[in-house]
Design an enzyme around this catalytic site. Sequence first.
Site, PDB file in Angstrom:
ATOM      1  N   ASN A  39       0.836  -1.191   0.000  1.00  0.00           N
ATOM      2  CA  ASN A  39       0.000   0.000   0.000  1.00  0.00           C
ATOM      3  C   ASN A  39       0.875   1.247   0.000  1.00  0.00           C
ATOM      4  O   ASN A  39       0.684   2.150  -0.816  1.00  0.00           O
ATOM      5  CB  ASN A  39      -0.919  -0.012   1.229  1.00  0.00           C
ATOM      6  N   LYS A  73       0.180   8.810   0.584  1.00  0.00           N
ATOM      7  CA  LYS A  73      -1.259   8.548   0.655  1.00  0.00           C
ATOM      8  C   LYS A  73      -1.940   9.865   0.994  1.00  0.00           C
ATOM      9  O   LYS A  73      -2.149  10.204   2.160  1.00  0.00           O
ATOM     10  CB  LYS A  73      -1.577   7.478   1.696  1.00  0.00           C
ATOM     11  N   ASP A 284      -4.418   0.667   5.870  1.00  0.00           N
ATOM     12  CA  ASP A 284      -5.382  -0.345   5.403  1.00  0.00           C
ATOM     13  C   ASP A 284      -4.984  -1.762   5.803  1.00  0.00           C
ATOM     14  O   ASP A 284      -5.055  -2.705   5.008  1.00  0.00           O
ATOM     15  CB  ASP A 284      -5.550  -0.264   3.880  1.00  0.00           C
TER      16      ASP A 284
END
Length: 321
Positions: A39, A73, A284
């Site tokens: 991620n 992110k 996540d």
Amino acid sequence: GEVARDGMQAVLARRAKEADALFARLKSARPLFVVVGINVIESVEHTVRIAQAVRAAAAEVELSVVFKASFDKANRSAPGAYRGAGIETGLRALEAVKANTGLPVLTDVHDEETVLRAAEVADVLQIPAFLCRQTDLLAQAARTHRVVLVKKGQFASPAVVINAAYKIAATETALSVPNTRVILCERGFSFGYDRLVVDPVGLAELRATQEHFPVVLDVSHCLQRPGMTAPHLGTSRSVKKAEPLRSGSVGRSYIPTMARMACAIGCHGIFLEVHDDVARAPVDAQVQWPVELLSPLLRELVLIAAASKARQTDYLPEHLQ
């Protein structure tokens, strides 16, 4: 950078040649290709280690693979949440992955300036779901002549992301040829608050564009429960640490289910996030797949995708469709 060394026209021509070869390989991959990775980048060493494990798992079943990793992110829900290693460390990590594994790499971009920096290293630029209608961002990605993966917004119909692909293809470029190397990615549609669903018919509608644009399902993020954390609410105006709400979570146990469905429907690829310590993944964590279990999952998916006739067979004659 590469532009200073070689001049922009030469750089773009080289990128276009590389992108043509990569896109052709992915589009023609049988029975499927995979976009697998982490991620968010935590360190160069960790990123390379996971990429080596991904390469080994994909090689066991002879799958074409793109390694994915994010350096920022930018749309985290909670203030203070970990966003990543940043663009400088992130690009070094992606370069190290390419040097140590030979894999093509994908990363996401959130603004026009970042597109130019990321394109110096990344083979595939990902347009985030929330930004899939941003024409200037799509056009900037097109002008890099890299392959572009567009995630369908949680608010968007299949037509919206198909139109995004055509925006990319319609952009004028310095090479005077269009960039039609676009991959469409489903990642779930908002179904009320804090829940995403995947519409199999919508996936089939996206796949109807397969002559031009391959289709993948993000089997990690479609299982998110977005917005499941929030600050304590009270009279104080100060922002407090986010805590999970009590509505539960779908989680990684359903990743194989979603991947099986995508393969049976005839998606060209699977988009999946992995980690070597899923409980401690910084972003996540609930929907990260254990990298040590990647091999058995890929072996099963290869069998399902090879058995499916979805991309080759249309049982209904044209006058009944």
